[in-house]
Design an enzyme around this catalytic site. Structure first.
Site, short mmCIF file in Angstrom:
data_model
loop_
_atom_site.label_atom_id
_atom_site.label_comp_id
_atom_site.label_asym_id
_atom_site.label_seq_id
_atom_site.Cartn_x
_atom_site.Cartn_y
_atom_site.Cartn_z
N LYS A 183 0.68 -1.04 -0.03
CA LYS A 183 0.04 0.17 -0.03
C LYS A 183 0.80 1.25 -0.05
CE LYS A 183 -3.91 -2.11 2.50
NZ LYS A 183 -4.98 -1.90 1.39
N ASN A 223 -11.86 -8.63 3.64
CA ASN A 223 -11.55 -7.28 3.88
C ASN A 223 -12.39 -6.11 4.12
OD1 ASN A 223 -10.05 -4.85 2.69
ND2 ASN A 223 -10.13 -6.60 1.22
N PHE A 271 -8.91 1.52 2.53
CA PHE A 271 -7.56 2.46 2.16
C PHE A 271 -6.58 2.87 3.34
CE2 PHE A 271 -10.09 4.18 -1.66
CZ PHE A 271 -9.80 2.58 -2.39
N SER A 308 -13.30 -0.20 -4.76
CA SER A 308 -13.20 -0.62 -3.56
C SER A 308 -14.50 -0.47 -2.90
CB SER A 308 -12.17 0.09 -2.62
OG SER A 308 -12.34 -0.28 -1.16
N ASN A 364 -14.83 -0.53 0.33
CA ASN A 364 -14.82 -0.17 1.84
C ASN A 364 -14.57 1.45 2.01
OD1 ASN A 364 -14.74 -3.03 2.41
ND2 ASN A 364 -12.87 -3.12 1.90
N THR A 365 -15.00 2.07 0.97
CA THR A 365 -14.98 3.42 1.21
C THR A 365 -16.31 3.89 0.78
OG1 THR A 365 -12.73 3.85 0.82
CG2 THR A 365 -14.02 5.90 0.27
N LYS A 401 -10.06 0.31 -12.50
CA LYS A 401 -9.96 -0.85 -11.94
C LYS A 401 -11.79 -1.14 -11.75
CE LYS A 401 -8.55 -3.88 -8.17
NZ LYS A 401 -7.55 -4.05 -7.00
N ASN A 403 -11.87 -5.91 -8.62
CA ASN A 403 -11.79 -5.81 -6.84
C ASN A 403 -12.21 -7.01 -6.32
OD1 ASN A 403 -11.35 -4.27 -4.63
ND2 ASN A 403 -11.14 -2.45 -5.88
C1 LIG Z 1 -6.59 -7.47 2.27
C2 LIG Z 1 -6.80 -6.91 1.11
C3 LIG Z 1 -6.54 -5.53 1.07
C4 LIG Z 1 -6.93 -5.14 -0.34
N1 LIG Z 1 -6.42 -3.61 -0.59
C5 LIG Z 1 -6.75 -3.06 -1.78
C6 LIG Z 1 -6.46 -1.80 -2.06
O1 LIG Z 1 -5.85 -1.14 -1.37
N2 LIG Z 1 -6.71 -1.45 -3.47
C7 LIG Z 1 -7.26 -2.11 -4.36
O2 LIG Z 1 -7.25 -1.76 -5.48
N3 LIG Z 1 -7.43 -3.27 -4.25
C8 LIG Z 1 -7.23 -3.82 -2.88
N4 LIG Z 1 -7.69 -5.36 -2.57
C9 LIG Z 1 -8.19 -5.98 -3.75
C10 LIG Z 1 -7.12 -6.71 -4.53
O3 LIG Z 1 -6.33 -5.71 -5.28
C11 LIG Z 1 -7.89 -7.85 -5.57
O4 LIG Z 1 -8.32 -7.05 -6.56
C12 LIG Z 1 -8.88 -8.62 -4.99
O5 LIG Z 1 -8.28 -9.19 -3.60
C13 LIG Z 1 -8.99 -9.85 -5.77
O6 LIG Z 1 -7.86 -10.71 -6.33
P1 LIG Z 1 -7.39 -11.90 -5.23
O7 LIG Z 1 -8.56 -12.91 -5.50
O8 LIG Z 1 -6.42 -12.38 -5.96
O9 LIG Z 1 -7.04 -11.26 -4.08
C14 LIG Z 1 -7.58 -5.74 -1.44
C15 LIG Z 1 -7.52 -7.15 -1.07
C16 LIG Z 1 -7.27 -7.77 -0.08
C17 LIG Z 1 -7.66 -9.08 0.16
#
Ligand SMILES: Cc1cc2nc3c(=O)[nH]c(=O)nc-3n(C[C@H](O)[C@H](O)[C@H](O)COP(=O)(O)O)c2cc1C
Length: 343
Positions: A61, A106, A110, A172, A174-175, A211, A240
């Protein structure tokens, strides 16, 4: 049992494992220090990817582990989400996992040390870099949605000398309210000022990627592709985390799920995008993310039409040697396909 002996971090609570993982990364990368493995290389808009597999947004991050990830064999990095001002992210429990379903949950929101901190880190990178570096940018929680563009503009203005592309993160969950910006009635007005900014920088052709969310239905996804295509978006990351996918899982209702349960939804979004863009795709970039946990799945996404692929959850279950191990497996699975060149 053998799995836990090889991967003892899976016995720890998610938040503890997350913190220890960051420290362990340095140790693993020290042991590794290998060159970027070469398989399925790609040239795109002047950038060279020795392999197509990178870390997803959220893994690094605050741009703190870039050279470690280089040693661990990634083909590119997406750092961030970086927000203009430092912010703590959401309070309370923010990460959990289900080992048997290979699912991650999660609601981080951010957490970011802010733009200045990331800039300091990026400035220390060598000019000659082994892989491209993308910056994923977001808005501060306190910035009202109507002014969101200003946060993205600030990040673009400050970070552009140090990165190869931007990922605009409005997907995201979460915002609060962020995903509204992906809607048909809001997306164009949000994106236009960002392009207005980039053309005035010293890198006017810098790619801006968008994204997308896996929770968009087919019509919403296609509309977002069309609007962002017209605006000049250079590519898309699909996807995402998802706010659905709770079946058989005890995760809280808020927050986003990733990992294996997201696989089908992420594949579906990629399929829709490939079909919908068709001939128009040409030199635009499609990056597949979501449930890529094995070499077979990585190959499948490339065969489906992804140019690049990414992982986050796989690192939680497989550990940081995932990229090197997968590169070795690739040699056994197929001859490296011919390099696609759109220079
Ligand atoms: C713990 C965690 C934190 C994440 N933080 C972000 C983030 O800050 N920004 C973002 O664009 N995606 C974030 N993601 C999403 C990942 O970039 C990804 O798009 C999503 O997890 C799907 O891929 P995966 O199945 O390989 O995890 C986060 C995912 C996880 C699990």
């Amino acid at each position: 049992l053998v799995n836990y002996l090889v991967k003892p971090w899976l016995l720890l609570p998610s938040e503890t494992a997350h913190e220890i993982g960051k420290k362990a990364l340095k140790i693993y990368s020290g042991l590794c220090s290998q060159k970027t493995p070469e398989w399925h290389p790609l040239h795109w808009r002047g950038l060279h990817f020795k392999n197509p597999f990178g870390i997803s947004g959220g893994v690094d991050k605050d741009c703190e582990y870039i050279s470690d990830w280089w040693r661990l064999g990634v083909g590119f990095l997406e750092v961030g989400t970086v927000t203009p001002l430092p912010q703590p992210g959401n309070a309370g429990k923010v990460i959990d996992r289900n080992n048997s379903q290979r699912a991650v949950w999660n609601r981080m929101g951010f957490p970011s040390k802010g733009l200045e901190y990331s800039l300091k880190k990026l400035r220390t990178l060598p000019i000659e870099r082994p892989t491209p570096v993308f910056a994923n940018v977001g808005k501060n929680a306190a910035t009202p949605l109507e002014k969101a563009s200003l946060d993205y503009i600030e990040c673009i203005q400050r970070l552009h000398p140090f990165v190869d592309a931007f990922v605009i993160n409005i997907s995201s969950p979460n915002t609060q309210g962020l995903r509204e910006l992906l809607r048909e009635d809001k997306l164009k007005a949000f994106l236009e000022p960002l392009f207005g900014t980039i053309v005035k920088t010293s890198k006017p052709s810098m790619p801006l990627l968008l994204k997308l969310s896996p929770d968009m239905d087919e019509a919403a996804l296609k509309a977002a592709l069309d609007i962002s295509f017209e605006a000049g978006i250079a590519g898309w990351i699909l996807t995402n985390t998802s706010v659905s996918l709770r079946e058989g899982l005890t995760f809280p209702p808020e927050g986003g799920v990733s990992g294996l349960p997201l696989q089908a939804q992420s594949r579906q979004c990629l399929k829709w995008a490939v079909e919908h863009l068709g001939e128009r795709k040409k030199d635009r970039l499609l990056i597949s993310s979501g449930g890529i946990m094995s070499a077979e799945e990585a190959l499948l996404r490339l065969e489906m039409g992804a140019d690049l692929i990414q992982a986050y959850s796989a690192l939680i279950f497989e550990g940081p040697m995932f990229f090197c191990r997968l590169a070795d497996r690739m040699k056994g699975l197929s001859p490296p396909p011919e390099s696609a060149s759109w220079l």
